[in-house]
Design a protein around this motif. Structure first.
Motif, short mmCIF file in Angstrom:
data_model
loop_
_atom_site.label_atom_id
_atom_site.label_comp_id
_atom_site.label_asym_id
_atom_site.label_seq_id
_atom_site.Cartn_x
_atom_site.Cartn_y
_atom_site.Cartn_z
N ASN A 150 39.87 -5.68 6.42
CA ASN A 150 41.14 -4.98 6.24
C ASN A 150 41.75 -4.68 7.60
O ASN A 150 41.25 -3.82 8.34
CB ASN A 150 40.90 -3.68 5.47
CG ASN A 150 42.15 -2.84 5.38
OD1 ASN A 150 43.26 -3.37 5.38
ND2 ASN A 150 41.99 -1.53 5.32
N LYS A 151 42.85 -5.36 7.94
CA LYS A 151 43.48 -5.16 9.24
C LYS A 151 44.75 -4.31 9.14
O LYS A 151 45.53 -4.27 10.09
CB LYS A 151 43.77 -6.50 9.89
CG LYS A 151 42.50 -7.25 10.29
CD LYS A 151 42.78 -8.36 11.27
CE LYS A 151 41.47 -8.97 11.77
NZ LYS A 151 41.70 -9.95 12.85
N THR A 152 44.91 -3.64 8.02
CA THR A 152 46.00 -2.67 7.91
C THR A 152 45.62 -1.40 8.66
O THR A 152 44.50 -0.90 8.52
CB THR A 152 46.28 -2.34 6.43
OG1 THR A 152 46.67 -3.53 5.75
CG2 THR A 152 47.38 -1.30 6.30
N ASN A 172 36.25 -4.61 10.65
CA ASN A 172 37.48 -5.25 10.19
C ASN A 172 38.12 -6.14 11.26
O ASN A 172 39.06 -6.89 10.96
CB ASN A 172 38.51 -4.19 9.77
CG ASN A 172 38.13 -3.48 8.49
OD1 ASN A 172 37.58 -4.09 7.57
ND2 ASN A 172 38.43 -2.18 8.40
N THR A 205 34.15 -1.96 -0.99
CA THR A 205 35.43 -1.26 -0.94
C THR A 205 36.00 -1.33 0.47
O THR A 205 35.29 -1.00 1.43
CB THR A 205 35.25 0.21 -1.35
OG1 THR A 205 34.62 0.26 -2.63
CG2 THR A 205 36.59 0.92 -1.40
N PRO A 206 37.24 -1.76 0.64
CA PRO A 206 37.81 -1.88 1.99
C PRO A 206 37.82 -0.54 2.72
O PRO A 206 38.13 0.50 2.13
CB PRO A 206 39.24 -2.38 1.74
CG PRO A 206 39.20 -3.01 0.39
CD PRO A 206 38.19 -2.23 -0.40
N THR A 207 37.47 -0.56 3.98
CA THR A 207 37.49 0.65 4.80
C THR A 207 38.84 0.77 5.49
O THR A 207 39.41 -0.22 5.94
CB THR A 207 36.37 0.62 5.86
OG1 THR A 207 36.43 -0.64 6.55
CG2 THR A 207 35.00 0.79 5.21
N PRO A 208 39.37 2.01 5.60
CA PRO A 208 40.69 2.20 6.21
C PRO A 208 40.62 2.22 7.74
O PRO A 208 39.58 2.44 8.33
CB PRO A 208 41.12 3.57 5.68
CG PRO A 208 39.82 4.31 5.52
CD PRO A 208 38.81 3.27 5.09
N ASN A 209 41.78 1.99 8.35
CA ASN A 209 41.96 2.10 9.80
C ASN A 209 43.13 3.03 10.06
O ASN A 209 44.13 2.99 9.34
CB ASN A 209 42.24 0.73 10.43
CG ASN A 209 41.21 -0.31 10.08
OD1 ASN A 209 40.07 -0.24 10.51
ND2 ASN A 209 41.60 -1.29 9.26
N THR A 242 35.55 7.25 6.72
CA THR A 242 35.29 5.82 6.89
C THR A 242 33.79 5.54 6.98
O THR A 242 33.29 4.61 6.33
CB THR A 242 36.01 5.29 8.14
OG1 THR A 242 37.41 5.52 8.00
CG2 THR A 242 35.78 3.80 8.31
#
Length: 239
Positions: A2-4, A110, A43-47, A29
């Motif tokens: 996830n690169k958001t 990510n 589950t995608p991890t946030p940035n 995270t």
């Protein structure tokens, strides 16, 4: 992967409040990564990327030397400044109004799992940004951060860096002097490095003030390109 990256501009915020907010995002995270591993989930991890200005404050990294702060508590109070020992790498640094502080809270899984590369790309982001103001900024071997006139008697630091990472999740970050009051740097030995000067973008450009939002925009443009990230802006918030 996830690169958001969620961008938040916190405005002028107390250091401790912002540190607590960083820690909360960091913990979310890390906890998600631990849960993913335990449960066999993905589950995608946030940035996150936080911009902030702090009231006058000195922070000492976990490997720092307190003697690099050259004033006592009473003198700090007279300067309306605070002091904290914190959990990043590096020695002592100063934050204050007119300085752009950036805290990327990224899951490097990510992007890439290389702290050295991470620091070099943060430096490159600043170097490219300053290049847009026709300043030749560069690295100084063995000294993290961004400098001008490296290798000369006039070497001076314009951007300090110090990060923490656990399970490839980062926090803390960089502090770029844009319209900083350089007198506050006289109260410490910056980053524990003696006989090196500190400067600010407005001083280098011979201007009274440089537009902070303009500099932030350039930093984000280069960050997004270097990290191949998609930036999504969140509204200013209260931490």
């Amino acid at each position: 992967m996830n690169k958001t990256v969620f961008l938040e501009d916190l405005g002028l915020k107390d250091y401790k409040e912002t540190w607590d907010y960083q820690e909360a995002l960091f913990k979310q995270t890390v906890d998600l990564k631990i849960n993913n591993r335990r449960q066999g989930e993905n589950t995608p991890t946030p940035n996150h990327f936080l911009f902030v200005e702090h009231p006058h404050v000195y922070t000492l990294g976990k490997s720092g030397d307190l003697s690099n702060l050259l004033v006592n508590e009473e003198e700090l109070a007279a300067k309306n400044a605070q002091f904290y020992k914190i959990n990043r790498g590096g020695d002592i640094t100063y934050h204050g109004p007119g300085q752009i502080v950036g805290y990327p809270i990224l899951d490097l899984d990510n992007f890439f799992t290389d702290i050295h590369k991470y620091l070099r790309l943060l430096e490159e982001m600043v170097i490219l940004t300053l290049g847009e103001y026709r300043l030749k900024a560069e690295r100084s071997e063995g000294e993290t951060g961004v400098w001008l006139d490296v290798g000369t008697p006039f070497a001076r630091k314009i951007c300090a860096m110090g990060v923490r990472a656990s399970r490839w999740v980062t926090m803390h970050g960089f502090a770029l002097n844009v319209n900083a009051d350089l007198g506050y740097f006289d109260l410490m030995i910056p980053c524990g490095i003696k006989d090196k000067a500190v400067t600010s973008l407005n001083v280098e450009l011979g201007q009274q003030e440089v537009n902070l939002d303009e500099v932030k925009g350039k930093l984000l443009q280069h960050f997004a390109a270097l990290f191949e990230a998609e930036m999504i802006e969140k509204q200013k918030t209260s931490v």
